[in-house]
Design a protein around this motif. Structure first.
Motif, PDB file in Angstrom:
ATOM      1  N   CYS A  42       0.572  -1.135   0.045  1.00 25.77           N
ATOM      2  CA  CYS A  42      -0.168  -0.170  -0.126  1.00 25.77           C
ATOM      3  C   CYS A  42       0.951   1.195   0.003  1.00 25.77           C
ATOM      4  O   CYS A  42       2.028   1.169   0.360  1.00 25.77           O
ATOM      5  CB  CYS A  42      -0.673  -0.161   1.257  1.00 25.77           C
ATOM      6  N   THR A  44       0.539   3.637   2.073  1.00 26.79           N
ATOM      7  CA  THR A  44       1.005   3.988   3.101  1.00 26.79           C
ATOM      8  C   THR A  44       2.135   3.436   3.728  1.00 26.79           C
ATOM      9  O   THR A  44       3.045   3.959   4.450  1.00 26.79           O
ATOM     10  CB  THR A  44      -0.351   3.644   4.403  1.00 26.79           C
ATOM     11  N   HIS A  64       0.176  -4.031   5.919  1.00 22.82           N
ATOM     12  CA  HIS A  64      -1.253  -4.000   6.400  1.00 22.82           C
ATOM     13  C   HIS A  64      -2.332  -4.534   5.632  1.00 22.82           C
ATOM     14  O   HIS A  64      -3.640  -3.913   5.974  1.00 22.82           O
ATOM     15  CB  HIS A  64      -1.403  -2.677   7.031  1.00 22.82           C
ATOM     16  N   CYS A 150      -6.949  -2.861   2.454  1.00 23.69           N
ATOM     17  CA  CYS A 150      -6.868  -1.399   2.930  1.00 23.69           C
ATOM     18  C   CYS A 150      -7.296  -0.410   1.853  1.00 23.69           C
ATOM     19  O   CYS A 150      -8.163   0.207   1.751  1.00 23.69           O
ATOM     20  CB  CYS A 150      -5.445  -1.041   3.218  1.00 23.69           C
TER      21      CYS A 150
HETATM   22 ZN   LIG Z   1      -3.003   1.119   3.177  1.00 26.13          ZN
END
Ligand SMILES: [Zn+2]
Ligand SMILES: [Zn+2]
Length: 331
Positions: A42, A44, A64, A150
């Motif tokens: 991701c 992030t 995640h 996510c």
């Molecule tokens: Zn994420």
């Protein structure tokens, strides 16, 4: 076990991810030990690796969007060994503050996150909090389910936060893992979707999925938009998005990090009740709603599989926009 760690956040070109050999963690009370079957990559994670997000756990293992099999359940868990679970960004909240009590656990000041406050899924095993692990619909295989955890859930919340009216026209800026999933939900609900991205491959994917228009980030929209989601972490796009909104339109910023927003002109960008709002993580209810919807609508998930040993390359490819869809690590 094999794991990747961020020893010192740094620009991705300098290789902030390092290989490490870690002990398989032991689950505490209410925790699961999960054998990672697939873990999505991701944006992030990139923010964690590059230091756009402050360090919460030195030497953290990112990741995640974990699809895993419960290997061991600590005392007091409902999931059992052998269950397939999804482990997402929201690792836990306090459950007692005024935000948690009013159904806004995404705003809990004591919330903790997978792959930021605790080690994540760029590894062979990870621990998860039982009450925050999702049961996964059987229709979704491991690789396909990972990006939903996510990218999918946050995209879904962003779509709800954008308050698109039924049959309305939705603009999407940036068309990666999250956007291509949110677009499908919007299309299934009858929206007209316009996609703005600098990536020609992503524009092509957008058209294939049913977007009625796809163009470059700053191109003029064919018609005013009722709602917009800004997935690209680029604050300089905000005025362009707001200018393309119709009266009463809402722009939801989906990312956890955004570069600086230039000065806005009240008349040009906000007057006529246009709104600019953020999206902060998600609640478990968002996750459950979205996973059920994704299985029912049979959403197409465009994935690029990488071996666990290629996590650094996967993250660099994400930074360089070198694939359309979502990257997934498969140990
Ligand atoms: Zn994420
Ligand atoms: Zn709380």
């Amino acid at each position: 076990m094999r794991a990747w760690v961020v020893e010192e956040p740094a620009p991705i070109a300098s290789g902030p991810l390092r290989r490490a050999d870690r002990e398989v963690p032991a689950p505490g009370p209410g925790e699961l030990l999960v054998r990672v079957l697939a873990c999505g990559v991701c944006r992030t994670d990139l923010h964690v690796a590059e230091g756009d997000l402050p360090v919460h756990l030195p030497g953290v293992t990112p990741g995640h969007e974990i699809v895993g099999e419960v290997a061991e359940a600590g005392p007091g868990c409902l999931h059992r060994p052998g269950d397939r679970v999804g482990v997402a960004w929201l690792r836990g909240t306090c459950g007692a503050c005024r935000f948690c009590r009013r159904g806004a656990e995404n705003l809990c000041p004591a919330s903790v996150y997978t792959g930021w406050d605790a080690h994540g899924g760029y590894a062979e095993y990870a621990t998860a909090v039982d009450a925050y692990a999702y049961a996964l619909p059987a229709e979704l295989d491991d690789v396909r389910a990972a990006p939903l955890l996510c990218a999918g859930i946050i995209g879904y919340r962003a779509l709800r936060r954008a308050e698109l009216p039924p049959g309305g026209r939705l603009g999407i800026w940036g068309f990666g893992g999250s956007a291509h999933l949110a677009a499908q939900i919007a299309l299934a609900e009858g929206a007209e979707v316009h996609v703005f991205t600098r990536s020609p491959a992503a524009r092509e994917l957008a058209r294939e999925l049913g977007a009625s228009w796809a163009g470059d980030s700053f191109e003029a929209a064919p018609a005013p938009l009722d709602a917009a989601i800004l997935f690209a972490p680029a604050g300089e796009l905000v005025p362009a998005v707001l200018e393309r909104l119709d009266r009463g339109g809402t722009c939801a910023v989906a990312g956890i990090h955004l570069s600086d927003i230039p000065v806005l002109d009240y008349q040009r960008h906000l007057f006529q009740e246009r709104q600019l709002r953020s999206v902060t993580a998600n609640t478990r209810a968002d996750g459950e709603e979205f996973l059920t919807l994704a299985a029912r609508l049979d959403v197409a998930v465009t994935t690029h599989a990488y071996g666990l040993d290629e996590a650094d390359r996967a993250l660099a490819d994400l930074a360089g926009d070198r694939f359309a869809g979502a990257a997934v690590l498969v140990p």
